[in-house]
Motif scaffolding. Structure first.
Motif, short mmCIF file in Angstrom:
data_model
loop_
_atom_site.label_atom_id
_atom_site.label_comp_id
_atom_site.label_asym_id
_atom_site.label_seq_id
_atom_site.Cartn_x
_atom_site.Cartn_y
_atom_site.Cartn_z
N THR A 115 -10.20 3.60 -5.32
CA THR A 115 -10.09 3.17 -6.82
C THR A 115 -8.76 3.29 -7.35
O THR A 115 -8.60 2.27 -8.44
CB THR A 115 -10.90 4.26 -7.67
OG1 THR A 115 -10.39 5.37 -7.67
CG2 THR A 115 -12.57 4.34 -7.36
N ASP A 116 -7.75 3.48 -6.48
CA ASP A 116 -6.37 3.57 -6.86
C ASP A 116 -5.68 3.71 -5.60
O ASP A 116 -5.68 4.36 -4.54
CB ASP A 116 -6.01 4.37 -7.73
CG ASP A 116 -4.56 4.62 -8.24
OD1 ASP A 116 -3.71 4.08 -7.52
OD2 ASP A 116 -4.27 5.24 -9.16
N LYS A 119 -3.50 6.14 -4.43
CA LYS A 119 -4.22 7.27 -3.82
C LYS A 119 -5.05 7.06 -2.67
O LYS A 119 -6.17 7.62 -2.54
CB LYS A 119 -5.17 8.03 -4.87
CG LYS A 119 -3.94 8.34 -6.03
CD LYS A 119 -5.17 9.01 -7.23
CE LYS A 119 -4.22 9.40 -8.44
NZ LYS A 119 -4.74 9.72 -9.74
N SER A 120 -4.79 6.09 -2.04
CA SER A 120 -5.34 5.50 -0.81
C SER A 120 -4.73 5.75 0.61
O SER A 120 -3.62 6.18 0.54
CB SER A 120 -5.85 4.13 -0.92
OG SER A 120 -4.62 3.19 -0.65
N SER A 129 1.02 4.73 -10.02
CA SER A 129 -0.68 4.28 -10.07
C SER A 129 -0.90 2.88 -9.73
O SER A 129 -0.41 1.82 -10.48
CB SER A 129 -1.50 4.83 -11.27
OG SER A 129 -2.80 4.59 -11.08
N LEU A 130 -1.75 2.31 -8.87
CA LEU A 130 -2.14 0.85 -8.80
C LEU A 130 -4.05 0.86 -8.89
O LEU A 130 -4.53 0.52 -7.82
CB LEU A 130 -1.68 0.41 -7.75
CG LEU A 130 -1.68 -1.04 -7.52
CD1 LEU A 130 -0.71 -1.61 -8.64
CD2 LEU A 130 -0.93 -1.46 -6.38
N PRO A 131 -4.55 0.98 -10.02
CA PRO A 131 -6.12 1.17 -10.10
C PRO A 131 -6.58 -0.11 -9.68
O PRO A 131 -6.23 -1.23 -10.36
CB PRO A 131 -6.21 1.94 -11.30
CG PRO A 131 -4.92 1.46 -12.13
CD PRO A 131 -3.94 1.23 -11.22
N PHE A 152 -7.41 -5.72 -10.26
CA PHE A 152 -6.47 -4.60 -10.89
C PHE A 152 -7.49 -4.33 -12.25
O PHE A 152 -7.74 -5.28 -13.03
CB PHE A 152 -5.07 -4.91 -11.04
CG PHE A 152 -4.41 -5.14 -9.86
CD1 PHE A 152 -3.99 -4.18 -8.89
CD2 PHE A 152 -4.34 -6.68 -9.49
CE1 PHE A 152 -3.40 -4.42 -7.70
CE2 PHE A 152 -3.64 -6.87 -8.24
CZ PHE A 152 -3.26 -5.76 -7.37
N SER A 156 -5.66 -0.09 -17.32
CA SER A 156 -4.87 0.97 -16.67
C SER A 156 -3.47 0.54 -16.12
O SER A 156 -2.82 1.22 -15.37
CB SER A 156 -5.63 1.53 -15.33
OG SER A 156 -6.95 2.12 -16.02
#
Length: 419
Positions: A115-116, A119-120, A129-131, A152, A156
């Motif tokens: 989802t981001d 955080k992958s 962050s790149l949601p 994207f 966010s």
């Protein structure tokens, strides 16, 4: 525009080099500032794998980290990251009894856990962050339409600049910083790539573009300056390759040292590889739920049991190793084979603690091991044996002979080592 396209595997890349575009693999990336634009493509389904039993990073993590460092060192080059489609992420590599082979035993679509992108498994590339959200869409460029599986999340994006929008009014390309952009649009050919580059990094002023023949006219010490630049570019490429090689070696060392803190399949796989290397035997082995590895030396069959635990050495761990010996001896007796069988237990104890903080193996369990002629090694001892073997301080025959003639706890002293 001079462009470098970086891919995980050149043979599987649909784009080939042309006049102003070269294609390099991650491990051979050239310094970014040797180009006006470097494109990092994550659009290869074979990249999205992890041999371990988790979804936190890729097998190629060392190169991903190197690319991030090269981005940070770049002073002027622009960078574009091509994010993946909804590939299946493969992990948990090991023996699959259903297929009778080694394979990735688990898969999950990227949409089900990403989802981001920060955080992958490729999170090392991003500092913020790149949601994203899942959903197929198409984005129109001047002469073509490109698909996307992700977009994207606009609410966010904070300070990120939205560059391209799809037919579903979703954002499919963003500017992360003055020189870094990312897109979820999928590229299938060089024309797609060049059209996307022009849409994200349009020329500042087409009317003021300079003619090519201007480069043929020398001014003052221009030839000397160009020569110096070429020399520096060459050195940067060499240093970049050397750095990538070093980081690959360091990544391998981390995988080896992980025997100090892993258990289950992750531990078994690494220990099997190390034992095979020191013993100079093939590490191809099918785990049939008995011993974790076996090999022969002289007239002795070695049966290796590998265990890791957040706790300490227990009686059942030693018993399990002895059970393997009994089963093998019964099988040999049934065919009149009188050759020897040696049981060995490799144990990673209290894996959540530093090695120097761990308790010694209980004497009661070591007594049982001695009584049943089971050699017990800690993963700390095995690690140092491998180190000594690589340095030439321990021979393969010396290692095997020590295992064959030892029982109970086998420390470095038994191998003739101080460390």
């Amino acid at each position: 525009m001079k462009i470098q396209l970086l891919v995980s595997n050149k043979p599987s890349c649909p784009i080939e080099a042309v006049d102003d575009l070269i294609v390099n693999e991650f491990k051979n990336a050239a310094a970014f500032d040797a180009f006006e634009l470097t494109i990092i493509s994550l659009q290869d389904k074979e990249l999205w794998k992890n041999r371990d039993n988790n979804r936190s990073w890729l097998n190629d993590r060392a190169n991903i980290i190197s690319l991030r460092q090269m981005m940070d060192l770049s002073a002027q080059s622009k960078c574009l990251i091509l994010l993946p489609c909804n590939y299946s992420f493969l992990y948990d590599y090991g023996y699959d009894p259903g297929f009778h082979t080694q394979r990735y035993r688990t898969l999950i679509p990227l949409k089900d856990f990403i989802t981001d992108f920060a955080k992958s498994p490729i999170g090392d590339l991003f500092s913020s962050s790149l949601p994203v959200c899942f959903g197929a869409s198409k984005t129109k460029l001047p002469d073509r339409e490109l698909p996307s599986a992700f977009s994207f999340i606009k609410t966010s994006l904070n300070s990120l600049k939205q560059l391209l929008r799809s037919d579903a009014s979703t954002t499919t390309a963003v500017m992360i910083s003055e020189t870094l952009a990312a897109t979820t649009l999928q590229i299938s050919c060089i024309d797609d790539l060049l059209a996307l580059v022009e849409a994200i990094f349009p020329p500042l002023n087409h009317a003021k573009s300079l003619p090519a023949w201007l480069d043929e006219i020398d001014f003052y010490d221009e030839e000397e300056q160009r020569s110096k630049k070429e020399s520096i570019d060459g050195e940067l490429i060499r240093l970049s390759g050397e750095k990538a090689r070093i980081e690959e070696v360091l990544s391998d060392y981390q995988n080896i040292k992980a025997i100090l803190c892993y258990k289950d399949f992750e531990l078994e796989d690494r220990v099997r590889h190390i034992i095979a290397k020191i013993s100079e035997v093939d590490d191809t082995f099918i785990d049939t739920k008995e011993e974790d590895f076996r090999f022969c030396f002289g007239d002795t069959t070695f049966l290796i049991e590998v265990k890791g635990s957040v706790g300490g050495l227990k009686r059942q761990h030693v018993s399990r190793a002895y059970d393997h010996v009994q089963i093998e001896m019964d099988a040999k007796d049934s065919i009149g084979d009188a050759s020897a069988v040696k049981g060995i237990l490799i144990f990673a104890s209290q894996i959540e603690m530093k090695p120097e903080e761990r308790d010694s193996f209980p004497e009661s369990q070591l007594t049982i091991a001695s009584r049943n002629d089971i050699a017990v090694l800690s993963t700390e001892v095995l690690l140092r044996c491998y180190e000594a073997y690589l340095e030439g301080r321990l021979t393969s025959d010396g290692f095997k002979e020590t295992l064959r003639t030892s029982s109970g706890f086998v420390g470095l002293e038994e191998f003739g080592l101080n460390r």
